[in-house]
Design an enzyme around this catalytic site. Sequence first.
Site, PDB file in Angstrom:
ATOM      1  N   ASP A 166       0.796  -1.223   0.000  1.00 20.32           N
ATOM      2  CA  ASP A 166       0.000   0.000   0.000  1.00 20.32           C
ATOM      3  C   ASP A 166       0.831   1.277   0.000  1.00 20.32           C
ATOM      4  OD1 ASP A 166      -2.592   1.485   0.438  1.00 20.32           O
ATOM      5  OD2 ASP A 166      -1.502   2.069   2.244  1.00 20.32           O
TER       6      ASP A 166
ATOM      7  N   ASP B 253       5.017   0.814   3.823  1.00 17.40           N
ATOM      8  CA  ASP B 253       4.968  -0.409   4.623  1.00 17.40           C
ATOM      9  C   ASP B 253       4.601  -1.569   3.708  1.00 17.40           C
ATOM     10  OD1 ASP B 253       1.930  -0.425   4.478  1.00 17.40           O
ATOM     11  OD2 ASP B 253       2.313   1.494   5.461  1.00 17.40           O
TER      12      ASP B 253
ATOM     13  N   TYR C 213      -6.942   2.950   9.560  1.00 16.14           N
ATOM     14  CA  TYR C 213      -6.139   3.546   8.499  1.00 16.14           C
ATOM     15  C   TYR C 213      -6.966   3.907   7.265  1.00 16.14           C
ATOM     16  CZ  TYR C 213      -2.642   1.640  11.571  1.00 16.14           C
ATOM     17  OH  TYR C 213      -1.898   1.351  12.692  1.00 16.14           O
TER      18      TYR C 213
ATOM     19  N   GLU D  63       4.727  10.936   3.199  1.00 13.51           N
ATOM     20  CA  GLU D  63       4.107   9.635   2.951  1.00 13.51           C
ATOM     21  C   GLU D  63       3.926   9.431   1.453  1.00 13.51           C
ATOM     22  OE1 GLU D  63       3.558   6.577   4.070  1.00 13.51           O
ATOM     23  OE2 GLU D  63       1.917   6.976   5.469  1.00 13.51           O
TER      24      GLU D  63
END
Length: 478
Positions: free
Chosen positions: A76, A79, A227, A434
Amino acid sequence: MWYATSMMNRVILASFLLAGLARCYDYNEVLRLSLMFYEAQRSGHLPVNNRIPWRADSATTDKGQNGEDLSGGYYDAGDFVKFGFTMASTTTILAWGYLSYKDAYEEVNEWENALGSIRWAAEYFIKCHVSDYEFYGQVGDFSLDQGFWGRPEDMNMSRPSYKIDKNRPGSDLAGETSAALSAVSIVFTKIDSNFSASCLSHAKQLYMFATQYRGLYHDAIKGAAQYYESTDYGDELTWAAAWLYKATKESQYLDDAEYMYMKYRLKERPNEFYYNKKVAGVQALLAELTNQSEYTEAIQNFCDYNLYVQKKTPKGLLYIEKSGTLCHAANIVFLCLQAADIGIMSTQYRTFAKDQIDYILGDGGQSYVVGFGKNYPLQPHHAASSCLDRPAPCDWEAYRSPKPNPQVLYGALVSGPDENDNYKDLREEYIYNEVTLDYNAGFQSAVAGLKHLELRASRQKAMMDANGLQLSSNATDA
Protein backbone atom coordinates in the site's frame (compact mmCIF):
# COMPACT_ATOMS: atom_id res chain seq x y z
CA MET A 1 -21.68 23.42 -38.05
CA TRP A 2 -18.20 22.63 -39.44
CA TYR A 3 -17.15 26.24 -39.01
CA ALA A 4 -18.41 26.38 -35.42
CA THR A 5 -16.66 23.14 -34.51
CA SER A 6 -13.46 24.25 -36.21
CA MET A 7 -13.48 27.58 -34.39
CA MET A 8 -14.16 25.86 -31.05
CA ASN A 9 -11.22 23.54 -31.59
CA ARG A 10 -8.98 26.48 -32.44
CA VAL A 11 -10.05 28.29 -29.27
CA ILE A 12 -9.33 25.19 -27.18
CA LEU A 13 -5.97 24.77 -28.88
CA ALA A 14 -5.03 28.40 -28.41
CA SER A 15 -6.03 28.42 -24.76
CA PHE A 16 -4.02 25.31 -23.99
CA LEU A 17 -0.96 26.56 -25.86
CA LEU A 18 -1.16 29.87 -24.03
CA ALA A 19 -1.43 28.06 -20.70
CA GLY A 20 1.71 26.13 -21.64
CA LEU A 21 3.70 29.30 -22.20
CA ALA A 22 4.04 29.88 -18.46
CA ARG A 23 6.15 26.74 -17.96
CA CYS A 24 6.37 23.46 -19.79
CA TYR A 25 7.14 20.26 -17.91
CA ASP A 26 8.08 16.94 -19.45
CA TYR A 27 4.84 15.01 -18.98
CA ASN A 28 6.40 12.08 -20.86
CA GLU A 29 8.98 11.66 -18.12
CA VAL A 30 6.42 12.08 -15.36
CA LEU A 31 4.28 9.27 -16.77
CA ARG A 32 7.30 7.01 -17.13
CA LEU A 33 8.41 7.64 -13.56
CA SER A 34 4.95 7.21 -12.03
CA LEU A 35 4.67 3.78 -13.60
CA MET A 36 8.04 2.90 -12.08
CA PHE A 37 6.67 3.80 -8.65
CA TYR A 38 3.96 1.19 -9.06
CA GLU A 39 6.55 -1.36 -10.11
CA ALA A 40 8.53 -0.61 -6.93
CA GLN A 41 5.38 -1.43 -4.90
CA ARG A 42 4.85 -4.89 -6.37
CA SER A 43 4.51 -7.87 -4.08
CA GLY A 44 4.97 -11.54 -4.95
CA HIS A 45 7.01 -13.06 -7.76
CA LEU A 46 8.32 -10.19 -9.89
CA PRO A 47 8.25 -10.44 -13.69
CA VAL A 48 11.37 -10.98 -15.74
CA ASN A 49 11.14 -7.42 -17.06
CA ASN A 50 11.31 -5.89 -13.57
CA ARG A 51 12.83 -2.40 -13.92
CA ILE A 52 13.54 -1.81 -10.22
CA PRO A 53 17.03 -3.21 -9.50
CA TRP A 54 16.71 -2.99 -5.71
CA ARG A 55 13.48 -5.03 -5.64
CA ALA A 56 13.13 -8.82 -5.78
CA ASP A 57 10.51 -11.46 -5.01
CA SER A 58 8.76 -10.96 -1.66
CA ALA A 59 5.77 -12.25 0.32
CA THR A 60 5.45 -15.13 -2.13
CA THR A 61 3.73 -17.30 0.48
CA ASP A 62 0.85 -14.94 1.29
CA LYS A 63 -2.16 -17.18 1.81
CA GLY A 64 -5.82 -17.09 2.71
CA GLN A 65 -7.34 -18.69 5.76
CA ASN A 66 -7.83 -21.95 3.86
CA GLY A 67 -4.48 -21.88 2.11
CA GLU A 68 -5.56 -19.91 -0.97
CA ASP A 69 -2.73 -18.28 -2.92
CA LEU A 70 -2.84 -14.53 -2.22
CA SER A 71 0.59 -13.63 -3.54
CA GLY A 72 0.90 -10.64 -5.83
CA GLY A 73 -0.77 -7.28 -5.75
CA TYR A 74 0.79 -4.10 -4.40
CA TYR A 75 2.09 -2.95 -1.04
CA ASP A 76 0.00 0.00 0.00
CA ALA A 77 2.61 2.56 1.00
CA GLY A 78 6.03 2.65 2.65
CA ASP A 79 4.97 -0.41 4.62
CA PHE A 80 4.05 -3.90 3.47
CA VAL A 81 0.33 -4.39 4.12
CA LYS A 82 -1.85 -5.07 1.08
CA PHE A 83 -5.10 -3.09 1.49
CA GLY A 84 -7.70 -4.16 -1.05
CA PHE A 85 -9.92 -1.10 -0.70
CA THR A 86 -7.31 1.47 -1.70
CA MET A 87 -5.70 -0.87 -4.23
CA ALA A 88 -9.07 -1.24 -5.96
CA SER A 89 -9.74 2.50 -5.95
CA THR A 90 -6.27 3.08 -7.39
CA THR A 91 -6.90 0.53 -10.14
CA THR A 92 -10.22 2.07 -11.15
CA ILE A 93 -8.66 5.52 -11.57
CA LEU A 94 -5.61 4.20 -13.43
CA ALA A 95 -7.82 2.21 -15.80
CA TRP A 96 -10.11 5.21 -16.33
CA GLY A 97 -7.11 7.36 -17.16
CA TYR A 98 -5.82 4.78 -19.63
CA LEU A 99 -9.21 4.50 -21.32
CA SER A 100 -9.48 8.26 -21.66
CA TYR A 101 -5.91 9.06 -22.62
CA LYS A 102 -4.45 5.96 -24.23
CA ASP A 103 -2.65 8.08 -26.83
CA ALA A 104 -0.56 9.67 -24.07
CA TYR A 105 0.82 6.29 -22.99
CA GLU A 106 1.41 5.27 -26.59
CA GLU A 107 3.28 8.48 -27.37
CA VAL A 108 5.60 7.91 -24.39
CA ASN A 109 5.99 4.24 -25.39
CA GLU A 110 4.80 3.23 -21.93
CA TRP A 111 1.50 1.64 -22.91
CA GLU A 112 2.74 -1.87 -22.20
CA ASN A 113 3.97 -0.86 -18.75
CA ALA A 114 0.68 0.92 -18.10
CA LEU A 115 -1.26 -2.19 -19.06
CA GLY A 116 1.07 -4.27 -16.89
CA SER A 117 0.45 -2.09 -13.85
CA ILE A 118 -3.32 -2.37 -14.24
CA ARG A 119 -3.24 -6.10 -14.90
CA TRP A 120 -0.99 -6.75 -11.90
CA ALA A 121 -3.71 -5.49 -9.57
CA ALA A 122 -6.59 -7.16 -11.42
CA GLU A 123 -4.96 -10.58 -11.34
CA TYR A 124 -4.53 -10.19 -7.59
CA PHE A 125 -8.19 -9.26 -7.11
CA ILE A 126 -9.23 -12.37 -9.02
CA LYS A 127 -7.08 -14.47 -6.67
CA CYS A 128 -8.70 -12.77 -3.68
CA HIS A 129 -12.22 -13.54 -4.94
CA VAL A 130 -12.14 -17.15 -3.84
CA SER A 131 -15.91 -17.76 -4.11
CA ASP A 132 -19.01 -15.82 -5.14
CA TYR A 133 -19.52 -14.35 -1.67
CA GLU A 134 -16.00 -14.42 -0.29
CA PHE A 135 -13.27 -11.87 -0.96
CA TYR A 136 -9.95 -11.24 0.79
CA GLY A 137 -9.54 -7.53 1.44
CA GLN A 138 -6.29 -7.37 3.41
CA VAL A 139 -3.05 -9.28 3.79
CA GLY A 140 -0.72 -8.32 6.61
CA ASP A 141 -1.33 -6.90 10.07
CA PHE A 142 -0.54 -3.22 10.37
CA SER A 143 0.37 -3.47 14.07
CA LEU A 144 2.94 -6.17 13.27
CA ASP A 145 4.10 -4.39 10.13
CA GLN A 146 4.75 -1.17 12.03
CA GLY A 147 7.35 -2.96 14.15
CA PHE A 148 9.47 -3.72 11.09
CA TRP A 149 11.60 -1.29 9.08
CA GLY A 150 13.47 -2.88 6.22
CA ARG A 151 13.06 -4.57 2.87
CA PRO A 152 9.97 -6.60 1.93
CA GLU A 153 12.34 -9.33 0.77
CA ASP A 154 13.58 -9.66 4.37
CA MET A 155 10.21 -9.79 6.15
CA ASN A 156 9.81 -12.52 8.71
CA MET A 157 6.69 -11.44 10.60
CA SER A 158 3.32 -13.18 10.41
CA ARG A 159 1.11 -12.05 7.52
CA PRO A 160 -2.50 -12.92 8.39
CA SER A 161 -5.26 -12.47 5.82
CA TYR A 162 -8.72 -10.96 6.31
CA LYS A 163 -11.87 -11.36 4.26
CA ILE A 164 -15.48 -10.35 3.79
CA ASP A 165 -18.21 -12.95 3.32
CA LYS A 166 -21.95 -13.42 3.80
CA ASN A 167 -21.70 -13.20 7.57
CA ARG A 168 -19.30 -10.24 7.56
CA PRO A 169 -20.02 -8.33 4.36
CA GLY A 170 -18.32 -5.29 2.92
CA SER A 171 -20.42 -3.62 0.24
CA ASP A 172 -17.91 -0.80 -0.14
CA LEU A 173 -14.94 -3.12 -0.71
CA ALA A 174 -16.84 -5.51 -3.00
CA GLY A 175 -18.38 -2.58 -4.90
CA GLU A 176 -15.09 -0.77 -5.44
CA THR A 177 -13.38 -3.97 -6.58
CA SER A 178 -16.27 -4.63 -8.96
CA ALA A 179 -15.79 -1.14 -10.42
CA ALA A 180 -12.06 -1.73 -10.81
CA LEU A 181 -12.52 -5.04 -12.60
CA SER A 182 -15.20 -3.57 -14.88
CA ALA A 183 -12.83 -0.78 -15.86
CA VAL A 184 -9.99 -3.24 -16.43
CA SER A 185 -12.25 -5.45 -18.54
CA ILE A 186 -12.85 -2.52 -20.91
CA VAL A 187 -9.12 -1.79 -21.13
CA PHE A 188 -8.36 -5.37 -22.20
CA THR A 189 -11.39 -5.98 -24.45
CA LYS A 190 -9.37 -5.91 -27.68
CA ILE A 191 -6.02 -6.86 -26.15
CA ASP A 192 -6.82 -10.08 -24.27
CA SER A 193 -10.47 -11.06 -24.62
CA ASN A 194 -10.21 -14.02 -22.23
CA PHE A 195 -8.71 -11.93 -19.45
CA SER A 196 -11.26 -9.18 -20.13
CA ALA A 197 -14.11 -11.70 -19.83
CA SER A 198 -12.69 -13.06 -16.58
CA CYS A 199 -12.48 -9.56 -15.10
CA LEU A 200 -16.06 -8.81 -16.12
CA SER A 201 -17.35 -12.08 -14.70
CA HIS A 202 -15.75 -11.35 -11.33
CA ALA A 203 -17.01 -7.75 -11.48
CA LYS A 204 -20.59 -8.98 -11.89
CA GLN A 205 -20.25 -11.51 -9.08
CA LEU A 206 -18.75 -8.94 -6.73
CA TYR A 207 -21.51 -6.48 -7.57
CA MET A 208 -24.09 -9.11 -6.67
CA PHE A 209 -22.23 -9.78 -3.42
CA ALA A 210 -22.09 -6.07 -2.63
CA THR A 211 -25.80 -5.49 -3.23
CA GLN A 212 -27.20 -8.65 -1.66
CA TYR A 213 -25.17 -8.56 1.56
CA ARG A 214 -24.83 -5.04 2.92
CA GLY A 215 -22.24 -3.77 5.35
CA LEU A 216 -19.06 -1.73 5.79
CA TYR A 217 -15.88 -3.68 5.17
CA HIS A 218 -14.04 -2.34 8.21
CA ASP A 219 -16.63 -4.00 10.45
CA ALA A 220 -15.36 -7.30 9.05
CA ILE A 221 -11.70 -6.31 8.71
CA LYS A 222 -11.24 -4.51 12.00
CA GLY A 223 -7.69 -3.28 11.51
CA ALA A 224 -8.66 -1.35 8.38
CA ALA A 225 -10.79 1.12 10.33
CA GLN A 226 -7.76 2.82 11.85
CA TYR A 227 -6.14 3.55 8.50
CA TYR A 228 -8.72 3.31 5.72
CA GLU A 229 -12.13 3.68 7.29
CA SER A 230 -15.14 3.69 5.02
CA THR A 231 -18.01 5.93 6.04
CA ASP A 232 -20.68 4.69 3.62
CA TYR A 233 -21.23 2.22 0.81
CA GLY A 234 -23.91 3.92 -1.29
CA ASP A 235 -21.36 5.68 -3.44
CA GLU A 236 -19.41 2.46 -4.11
CA LEU A 237 -22.58 0.56 -5.06
CA THR A 238 -23.59 3.30 -7.51
CA TRP A 239 -20.02 3.54 -8.81
CA ALA A 240 -19.94 -0.23 -9.41
CA ALA A 241 -23.27 -0.20 -11.25
CA ALA A 242 -22.17 2.70 -13.47
CA TRP A 243 -18.92 0.97 -14.38
CA LEU A 244 -20.75 -2.26 -15.16
CA TYR A 245 -23.02 -0.32 -17.48
CA LYS A 246 -20.00 1.25 -19.18
CA ALA A 247 -18.50 -2.23 -19.60
CA THR A 248 -21.63 -4.10 -20.73
CA LYS A 249 -24.16 -1.50 -21.98
CA GLU A 250 -26.79 -3.61 -20.16
CA SER A 251 -29.57 -1.24 -19.12
CA GLN A 252 -30.20 -2.95 -15.79
CA TYR A 253 -26.93 -1.57 -14.45
CA LEU A 254 -27.73 1.99 -15.51
CA ASP A 255 -31.18 1.61 -13.93
CA ASP A 256 -29.49 0.45 -10.71
CA ALA A 257 -27.03 3.32 -10.79
CA GLU A 258 -29.70 5.96 -11.31
CA TYR A 259 -31.93 4.46 -8.64
CA MET A 260 -29.11 4.35 -6.08
CA TYR A 261 -27.98 7.84 -7.07
CA MET A 262 -31.34 9.10 -5.81
CA LYS A 263 -31.64 6.66 -2.90
CA TYR A 264 -28.27 7.61 -1.43
CA ARG A 265 -28.68 11.31 -2.25
CA LEU A 266 -25.57 11.53 -4.36
CA LYS A 267 -26.70 14.64 -6.24
CA GLU A 268 -25.39 16.92 -3.48
CA ARG A 269 -22.06 18.60 -4.11
CA PRO A 270 -19.15 16.80 -2.40
CA ASN A 271 -15.93 18.56 -1.39
CA GLU A 272 -13.46 15.88 -2.42
CA PHE A 273 -12.87 12.72 -4.44
CA TYR A 274 -10.71 9.93 -3.02
CA TYR A 275 -10.86 6.28 -1.97
CA ASN A 276 -13.57 6.88 0.67
CA LYS A 277 -15.66 9.44 -1.25
CA LYS A 278 -16.67 8.43 -4.79
CA VAL A 279 -19.67 10.74 -5.23
CA ALA A 280 -17.97 13.20 -7.59
CA GLY A 281 -16.65 10.29 -9.63
CA VAL A 282 -20.18 8.88 -9.88
CA GLN A 283 -21.43 12.27 -11.09
CA ALA A 284 -18.69 12.55 -13.72
CA LEU A 285 -19.17 8.99 -14.98
CA LEU A 286 -22.96 9.26 -15.21
CA ALA A 287 -22.59 12.59 -17.00
CA GLU A 288 -20.37 10.88 -19.56
CA LEU A 289 -22.66 7.86 -19.93
CA THR A 290 -26.01 9.69 -20.16
CA ASN A 291 -25.32 13.36 -20.96
CA GLN A 292 -28.30 14.16 -18.72
CA SER A 293 -28.38 17.62 -17.17
CA GLU A 294 -28.86 16.21 -13.67
CA TYR A 295 -25.36 14.73 -13.79
CA THR A 296 -23.62 17.31 -15.97
CA GLU A 297 -24.80 20.09 -13.65
CA ALA A 298 -23.69 18.11 -10.60
CA ILE A 299 -20.11 17.61 -11.82
CA GLN A 300 -19.97 21.23 -12.99
CA ASN A 301 -21.00 22.38 -9.51
CA PHE A 302 -18.23 20.24 -8.05
CA CYS A 303 -15.55 21.56 -10.39
CA ASP A 304 -16.73 25.17 -10.19
CA TYR A 305 -16.62 25.03 -6.40
CA ASN A 306 -13.07 23.73 -6.42
CA LEU A 307 -11.96 26.17 -9.08
CA TYR A 308 -13.56 29.32 -7.67
CA VAL A 309 -14.39 28.77 -3.99
CA GLN A 310 -12.34 26.00 -2.39
CA LYS A 311 -9.44 27.06 -0.22
CA LYS A 312 -6.07 27.51 -1.96
CA THR A 313 -2.57 27.88 -0.54
CA PRO A 314 -0.80 31.24 -1.07
CA LYS A 315 0.91 29.77 -4.16
CA GLY A 316 -2.36 28.46 -5.57
CA LEU A 317 -2.55 24.78 -4.61
CA LEU A 318 -6.07 23.47 -4.04
CA TYR A 319 -6.19 22.61 -0.35
CA ILE A 320 -8.59 20.01 1.06
CA GLU A 321 -6.69 18.62 4.04
CA LYS A 322 -3.11 18.03 5.14
CA SER A 323 -3.06 14.28 4.70
CA GLY A 324 -2.54 13.66 0.99
CA THR A 325 -2.69 17.33 0.05
CA LEU A 326 -1.40 16.77 -3.47
CA CYS A 327 -3.44 13.61 -4.00
CA HIS A 328 -6.66 15.50 -3.27
CA ALA A 329 -5.80 18.26 -5.74
CA ALA A 330 -4.76 15.81 -8.47
CA ASN A 331 -7.87 13.64 -8.04
CA ILE A 332 -10.12 16.66 -8.39
CA VAL A 333 -8.48 17.99 -11.53
CA PHE A 334 -8.57 14.54 -13.10
CA LEU A 335 -12.35 14.56 -12.71
CA CYS A 336 -12.53 18.09 -14.06
CA LEU A 337 -10.56 16.98 -17.11
CA GLN A 338 -13.21 14.29 -17.58
CA ALA A 339 -15.88 16.99 -17.38
CA ALA A 340 -13.97 19.12 -19.89
CA ASP A 341 -13.82 16.16 -22.28
CA ILE A 342 -17.62 16.11 -22.52
CA GLY A 343 -17.80 19.82 -23.16
CA ILE A 344 -18.25 21.29 -19.69
CA MET A 345 -16.21 24.48 -19.14
CA SER A 346 -13.44 22.93 -21.21
CA THR A 347 -11.01 25.86 -21.33
CA GLN A 348 -11.37 26.77 -17.65
CA TYR A 349 -11.10 23.23 -16.31
CA ARG A 350 -8.12 22.33 -18.47
CA THR A 351 -6.27 25.44 -17.42
CA PHE A 352 -7.16 24.66 -13.80
CA ALA A 353 -5.80 21.12 -14.18
CA LYS A 354 -2.56 22.33 -15.73
CA ASP A 355 -2.06 24.90 -12.96
CA GLN A 356 -2.47 22.28 -10.22
CA ILE A 357 -0.31 19.61 -11.85
CA ASP A 358 2.40 22.14 -12.68
CA TYR A 359 2.41 23.28 -9.04
CA ILE A 360 3.18 19.67 -8.10
CA LEU A 361 5.96 19.46 -10.70
CA GLY A 362 7.74 22.65 -9.74
CA ASP A 363 5.60 25.78 -9.90
CA GLY A 364 5.04 25.53 -6.15
CA GLY A 365 8.76 26.06 -5.56
CA GLN A 366 9.94 22.48 -5.88
CA SER A 367 9.02 19.14 -7.38
CA TYR A 368 6.97 16.82 -5.18
CA VAL A 369 7.63 13.81 -7.43
CA VAL A 370 10.63 11.72 -6.39
CA GLY A 371 13.27 11.67 -9.12
CA PHE A 372 11.69 14.43 -11.21
CA GLY A 373 13.01 17.97 -11.49
CA LYS A 374 15.94 19.66 -9.82
CA ASN A 375 14.62 19.82 -6.26
CA TYR A 376 12.62 16.69 -5.49
CA PRO A 377 12.01 14.82 -2.19
CA LEU A 378 15.06 12.88 -1.03
CA GLN A 379 13.60 11.18 2.04
CA PRO A 380 10.18 9.74 1.20
CA HIS A 381 8.63 7.80 4.08
CA HIS A 382 9.27 4.43 2.45
CA ALA A 383 11.10 1.56 4.13
CA ALA A 384 12.47 -0.37 1.15
CA SER A 385 13.99 2.65 -0.57
CA SER A 386 15.67 3.73 2.67
CA CYS A 387 17.83 0.58 2.60
CA LEU A 388 21.32 0.19 1.19
CA ASP A 389 21.94 -2.46 -1.45
CA ARG A 390 21.82 -6.02 -0.20
CA PRO A 391 23.45 -7.73 1.59
CA ALA A 392 23.89 -4.68 3.85
CA PRO A 393 21.53 -4.90 6.83
CA CYS A 394 18.51 -2.59 6.98
CA ASP A 395 16.63 -1.68 10.15
CA TRP A 396 15.50 1.32 12.18
CA GLU A 397 18.92 2.91 11.76
CA ALA A 398 17.96 3.49 8.13
CA TYR A 399 14.74 5.14 9.29
CA ARG A 400 16.69 7.52 11.54
CA SER A 401 19.42 8.28 9.01
CA PRO A 402 19.72 11.98 8.06
CA LYS A 403 20.92 11.00 4.59
CA PRO A 404 18.78 10.75 1.44
CA ASN A 405 17.19 7.39 0.73
CA PRO A 406 19.89 5.24 -0.94
CA GLN A 407 17.37 3.97 -3.50
CA VAL A 408 15.50 6.55 -5.57
CA LEU A 409 11.79 5.79 -5.44
CA TYR A 410 11.22 7.16 -8.92
CA GLY A 411 7.80 8.62 -9.60
CA ALA A 412 6.38 8.57 -6.09
CA LEU A 413 4.14 11.54 -5.27
CA VAL A 414 4.60 12.56 -1.64
CA SER A 415 1.77 13.81 0.57
CA GLY A 416 2.87 17.40 0.06
CA PRO A 417 2.91 20.82 1.73
CA ASP A 418 0.62 22.32 4.35
CA GLU A 419 -1.93 25.08 3.81
CA ASN A 420 0.85 27.69 3.72
CA ASP A 421 3.00 25.82 1.16
CA ASN A 422 5.42 24.71 3.88
CA TYR A 423 7.06 21.31 3.39
CA LYS A 424 9.60 19.20 5.28
CA ASP A 425 11.65 16.66 3.41
CA LEU A 426 12.18 14.36 6.37
CA ARG A 427 11.54 10.62 6.44
CA GLU A 428 10.06 10.82 9.93
CA GLU A 429 7.56 13.48 8.84
CA TYR A 430 5.12 11.11 7.14
CA ILE A 431 2.43 13.80 7.07
CA TYR A 432 4.58 15.53 4.44
CA ASN A 433 6.49 12.60 2.92
CA GLU A 434 4.11 9.64 2.95
CA VAL A 435 3.74 7.83 -0.37
CA THR A 436 0.83 5.53 -1.24
CA LEU A 437 -0.75 3.75 -4.19
CA ASP A 438 -3.75 6.05 -4.27
CA TYR A 439 -1.66 9.23 -4.09
CA ASN A 440 -0.28 8.52 -7.56
CA ALA A 441 -3.46 7.30 -9.28
CA GLY A 442 -5.35 10.53 -9.95
CA PHE A 443 -2.07 12.36 -10.44
CA GLN A 444 -0.83 9.97 -13.12
CA SER A 445 -4.20 9.99 -14.88
CA ALA A 446 -4.33 13.80 -14.83
CA VAL A 447 -0.81 14.01 -16.28
CA ALA A 448 -1.91 11.59 -19.02
CA GLY A 449 -4.83 13.94 -19.67
CA LEU A 450 -2.52 16.92 -20.06
CA LYS A 451 -0.24 14.93 -22.35
CA HIS A 452 -3.29 13.98 -24.41
CA LEU A 453 -4.14 17.68 -24.76
CA GLU A 454 -0.57 18.46 -25.84
CA LEU A 455 -0.82 15.80 -28.54
CA ARG A 456 -4.19 17.05 -29.70
CA ALA A 457 -2.96 20.63 -29.78
CA SER A 458 0.06 19.53 -31.81
CA ARG A 459 -2.14 17.68 -34.30
CA GLN A 460 -4.49 20.62 -34.64
CA LYS A 461 -1.60 23.01 -35.16
CA ALA A 462 -0.20 20.76 -37.88
CA MET A 463 -3.59 20.70 -39.59
CA MET A 464 -3.90 24.48 -39.34
CA ASP A 465 -0.40 24.93 -40.75
CA ALA A 466 -1.20 22.53 -43.58
CA ASN A 467 -4.44 24.35 -44.33
CA GLY A 468 -2.56 27.65 -44.31
CA LEU A 469 0.01 26.32 -46.75
CA GLN A 470 -2.76 25.00 -48.99
CA LEU A 471 -4.57 28.35 -48.92
CA SER A 472 -1.30 30.15 -49.70
CA SER A 473 -0.60 27.78 -52.58
CA ASN A 474 -4.10 28.28 -53.98
CA ALA A 475 -3.71 32.04 -53.77
CA THR A 476 -0.37 31.87 -55.63
CA ASP A 477 -1.86 29.66 -58.30
CA ALA A 478 -4.72 32.09 -58.77
